[in-house]
Scaffold this active site. Structure first.
Site, PDB file in Angstrom:
ATOM      1  N   HIS A 265      29.557  62.489 123.200  1.00 19.58           N
ATOM      2  CA  HIS A 265      30.974  62.097 123.162  1.00 19.58           C
ATOM      3  C   HIS A 265      31.870  63.113 123.861  1.00 19.58           C
ATOM      4  O   HIS A 265      33.039  62.832 124.103  1.00 19.58           O
ATOM      5  CB  HIS A 265      31.447  61.909 121.717  1.00 19.58           C
ATOM      6  N   GLY A 266      31.351  64.299 124.113  1.00 16.74           N
ATOM      7  CA  GLY A 266      32.148  65.325 124.779  1.00 16.74           C
ATOM      8  C   GLY A 266      33.417  65.622 123.996  1.00 16.74           C
ATOM      9  O   GLY A 266      33.398  65.647 122.758  1.00 16.74           O
ATOM     10  N   GLY A 267      34.506  65.834 124.696  1.00 12.91           N
ATOM     11  CA  GLY A 267      35.776  66.199 124.063  1.00 12.91           C
ATOM     12  C   GLY A 267      36.238  65.193 123.037  1.00 12.91           C
ATOM     13  O   GLY A 267      36.829  65.549 122.010  1.00 12.91           O
TER      14      GLY A 267
ATOM     15  N   ALA B 135      22.887  80.231  90.011  1.00 16.04           N
ATOM     16  CA  ALA B 135      21.601  79.550  89.875  1.00 16.04           C
ATOM     17  C   ALA B 135      21.623  78.303  90.735  1.00 16.04           C
ATOM     18  O   ALA B 135      22.456  77.412  90.539  1.00 16.04           O
ATOM     19  CB  ALA B 135      21.342  79.180  88.419  1.00 16.04           C
TER      20      ALA B 135
ATOM     21  N   THR C  34      28.663  67.220  91.630  1.00 13.63           N
ATOM     22  CA  THR C  34      29.132  65.936  92.153  1.00 13.63           C
ATOM     23  C   THR C  34      29.699  65.108  91.003  1.00 13.63           C
ATOM     24  O   THR C  34      29.054  65.003  89.956  1.00 13.63           O
ATOM     25  CB  THR C  34      27.972  65.187  92.839  1.00 13.63           C
TER      26      THR C  34
ATOM     27  N   GLU D 276      20.183  68.381  96.475  1.00 13.96           N
ATOM     28  CA  GLU D 276      18.914  67.812  95.975  1.00 13.96           C
ATOM     29  C   GLU D 276      17.693  68.574  96.492  1.00 13.96           C
ATOM     30  O   GLU D 276      16.613  67.998  96.612  1.00 13.96           O
ATOM     31  CB  GLU D 276      18.792  66.329  96.342  1.00 13.96           C
TER      32      GLU D 276
ATOM     33  N   ARG E  10      32.026  54.866 128.634  1.00 12.57           N
ATOM     34  CA  ARG E  10      32.617  56.038 129.279  1.00 12.57           C
ATOM     35  C   ARG E  10      32.047  56.236 130.687  1.00 12.57           C
ATOM     36  O   ARG E  10      30.817  56.272 130.868  1.00 12.57           O
ATOM     37  CB  ARG E  10      32.334  57.264 128.408  1.00 12.57           C
TER      38      ARG E  10
ATOM     39  N   THR F  85      23.367  73.033  89.068  1.00 12.96           N
ATOM     40  CA  THR F  85      23.675  74.282  89.748  1.00 12.96           C
ATOM     41  C   THR F  85      24.722  75.109  88.997  1.00 12.96           C
ATOM     42  O   THR F  85      25.629  74.562  88.363  1.00 12.96           O
ATOM     43  CB  THR F  85      24.159  73.969  91.177  1.00 12.96           C
TER      44      THR F  85
ATOM     45  N   GLU G 123      14.537  74.152 103.053  1.00 11.98           N
ATOM     46  CA  GLU G 123      13.554  75.222 102.844  1.00 11.98           C
ATOM     47  C   GLU G 123      12.747  74.990 101.565  1.00 11.98           C
ATOM     48  O   GLU G 123      11.528  75.168 101.546  1.00 11.98           O
ATOM     49  CB  GLU G 123      14.260  76.589 102.788  1.00 11.98           C
TER      50      GLU G 123
END
Lengths: 260, 381
Positions: B340-342, B129, B158, B365, B270, B125, B369
């Site tokens: 998990h909520g908050g 490009a 990377t 990779e 929970r 990349t 799309e």
């Protein structure tokens, strides 16, 4: 130094809600993941460490079905030289005594200086196999061992006793030792180890080959019922912010004489 | 037809899981927070043989298949995707060396990767490009006698800052009428004069993994650093992407599985409306959907990897695995956080990290799309 290590594949029970089976003789195991018993992991590591230092061989043995070979392959991948599985059919018909009879029948024909077992197995936690095997094979023994040193024809062991006491024993070889967790830091299995394990001997024996009959293996202990203990009254739940809870807890423990 | 892994593959899964569970959890939060990594973890994993598993025996690796690589990647990612990437992608691009490189190049570049003594990467990349690799890549390598002189810049690379050598996609024949024959792959040692790497910070996820921008200013490398034939860069890039798209799909499966495992634990514990969350159908449907999608994704990964190991590269199957698994992981991580909520909104909960880590599997990779375009082109031609 030839060492035989007896190992067992046990279900992983951490964070699992165990369900008692329909016969009320045990727990349902079909949905559980299985691993090498933690104590046995330390035992196999200790045997391999001794082999690496002093030479010799390590043989891992288990009694069980084909799925149980997984733990033998693990032992081979860690560095054991060979493995033996005793195919004994339905395992639920044996108590510790039966397992000891079978294992002893295998071990007695092997060359060995030391026999290791874990102190106990994670599943039913009886902790009987090691000591009963020492008796069956008429071997010197040392239990709950947290350190091992080889001396000429002898082995010096350190054991953990109640109340934080340590005990050092010198035992003549051959001997049976039950290994406590924490004696070493078991290695991870490597890809190379797995590759090597595939080329090592994994022998399968059956009971007829060992010359033990079902009659000799009849259980001495018969489980009548497995049950969940009934919920009891009397629990006190502390509430509030952490400081208050800690304060309340210390007060209760002091009052009941646990703390001074 | 057999849906079971071999005994050896099962043992590899157990070994990878045990290593990841033993080593990653204590460090994951720290690496994520500080955008750092500890190379001793990479070295340890390499010593156990988890790194560069595709590297053949004669070059110091175990020479295993893509399926085994995927198995390890799923296990590592289920514990922590950032650490998984930092460890396993340390040999990223070496696939090209092994397939197209000279014997001398293989002996020089592959063994230090398998042993964990070196890190590599590949640079495609550029700032302008990305998916339009063949038409837009402008970093040039001009031949002067027996050296290539490289000029240009690369983006989102990377391992750019930690690598010892990087295999770079550069223009060597800009006037070639076929845009797929204008580029070559050239190995650049990162201690060459004129090479600079700048570690990028502020990434959304996989923050244990190094991402850098690179600049090449008259970097001179010997012509013997050209990997494969001149002008063959695009084909070599596609060779790598076909393999690593499956690997990223496995990363996505692992990330989603981690999210499911966290969710199951959480909803059993929970309590809401005097009952565990797990007792509510709205939660049960989410858990069931996650299981289904993860299993479907894993089956795509296994089939794509297995076919490649059998010698069949099917770009539409590979693209299906990559695009389905990427989207699936993002969706699963989202549902896990919702359950998990908050708590899930807090950094100390693993599910928050997974939510952020999942997204990259839809981007690198080949974006979701691009994968869909590949499938459509194959289906509609």
């Amino acid at each position: 130094m030839d060492i035989v290590v007896c190992v067992k594949r046990v279900p992983l029970t951490e964070e699992v809600d165990l369900v008692i089976d329909a016969q009320k003789k045990g727990v349902k195991k079909d949905q559980l993941a299985f691993v090498l018993n933690d104590w046995d992991n330390y035992a196999i590591e200790e045997a391999i460490l001794l082999k690496e230092k002093h030479g010799g061989t390590v043989t891992a043995i288990t009694v069980g079905n084909e799925d149980d070979e997984e733990v033998l392959r693990r032992c081979l991948a860690m560095g054991a030289d060979r493995a033996i599985r005793v195919e004994a059919g339905d395992m639920s018909r044996f108590d510790s005594f039966g397992i000891v009879k079978i294992l002893s029948q295998v071990v007695k024909d092997l060359p060995y200086d030391l026999v290791f077992t874990g102190v106990l197995a994670d599943d039913d936690s009886y902790g009987m196999v090691g000591m009963m095997m020492a008796e069956e094979l008429n071997l010197n023994h040392s239990s709950m061992v947290t350190a091992i040193e080889l001396e000429d024809g002898k082995v010096r062991t350190t054991s953990e006793l109640e109340g934080g006491l340590g005990e050092v024993s010198v035992v003549d070889l051959p001997a049976l030792i039950t290994i406590q967790t924490g004696i070493n830091e078991p290695r991870y299995v490597s890809i190379l180890g797995i590759r090597k394990a595939a080329k090592k001997e994994l022998k399968v024996m059956d009971l007829a080959e060992l010359g033990v009959s079902d009659g000799e293996l009849a259980p001495r202990a018969i489980i009548e019922e497995v049950y969940l203990p009934p919920e009891t009254e009397g629990a006190q739940i502390l509430t509030g912010d952490p400081d208050k809870i800690a304060g309340d807890l210390v007060e209760i423990l002091t009052k009941k004489g646990v703390m001074e | 037809m057999d849906f079971d892994l071999s005994k050896e593959q099962k043992d590899i899964v157990s070994a990878a899981r045990e290593f990841a569970q033993g080593e990653f959890p204590d460090r994951a939060e720290e690496f994520d927070r500080d955008e750092t990594f500890d190379e001793t973890l990479h070295k340890k994993a390499a010593e156990l043989g988890f790194v560069g598993t595709f590297i053949k025996d004669e070059y110091g690796g175990p020479g295993m298949g893509l399926l085994e690589y995927c198995l390890i990647f799923e296990e590592f990612s289920a514990v922590d995707p950032g650490i998984a990437v930092a460890i396993l992608i340390s040999s990223y691009g070496a696939e090209i060396v092994q397939e197209f490189g000279s014997e001398e190049q293989k002996r020089r570049y592959l063994p230090p990767l398998a042993s964990g003594e070196a890190v590599t990467g590949s640079a495609f990349t550029e700032p302008d490009a990305g998916s339009d690799l063949a038409s837009a890549t402008t970093t040039t390598a001009v031949r002067e006698n027996d050296v290539y002189v490289i000029n240009g810049s690369k983006m989102f690379i990377t391992n750019g800052d930690r690598a010892d050598y990087l295999i770079c996609f550069v223009q060597t024949d800009p006037d070639n009428p076929d845009r797929h024959r204008r580029h070559s792959m050239i190995m650049v040692e990162t201690d060459r004069d004129g090479f600079e790497a700048n570690h990028l910070t502020g990434k959304l996820g996989v923050r244990a993994s190094d991402t850098a921008e690179l600049s090449f200013s008259n970097v001179r490398v010997p012509c013997s650093n050209l990997v494969g034939d001149p002008g063959n860069g695009f084909a070599e890039a596609m060779y790598l992407f076909n393999l690593d798209r499956v690997v990223v799909a496995a990363q996505a499966v692992g990330t989603a599985r981690g999210a499911l495992e966290e969710s199951i634990q959480h909803v059993k514990k929970r309590i809401a409306f005097n009952a565990p969350l797990a007792s509510f159908q709205s939660i049960q449907f989410k858990i069931a959907d996650m299981f289904t999608w993860i299993q479907a994704g894993r089956n795509l990964v296994y089939e794509a990897a297995w076919r490649i190991d059998q010698g069949t590269i099917d770009p539409k199957l590979i693209a299906a695995a990559k695009s389905f698994c990427g989207q699936m992981a993002v969706k699963c991580a989202d549902m896990a956080l919702q359950m998990h909520g908050g708590y899930g909104y807090l950094a100390e909960y693993k599910v928050q990290r997974l939510f952020r880590d999942a997204k990259i599997t839809e981007i690198y990779e080949g974006t979701t799309e691009i994968e869909k375009i590949i499938m459509a082109r194959n289906l509609l031609k």
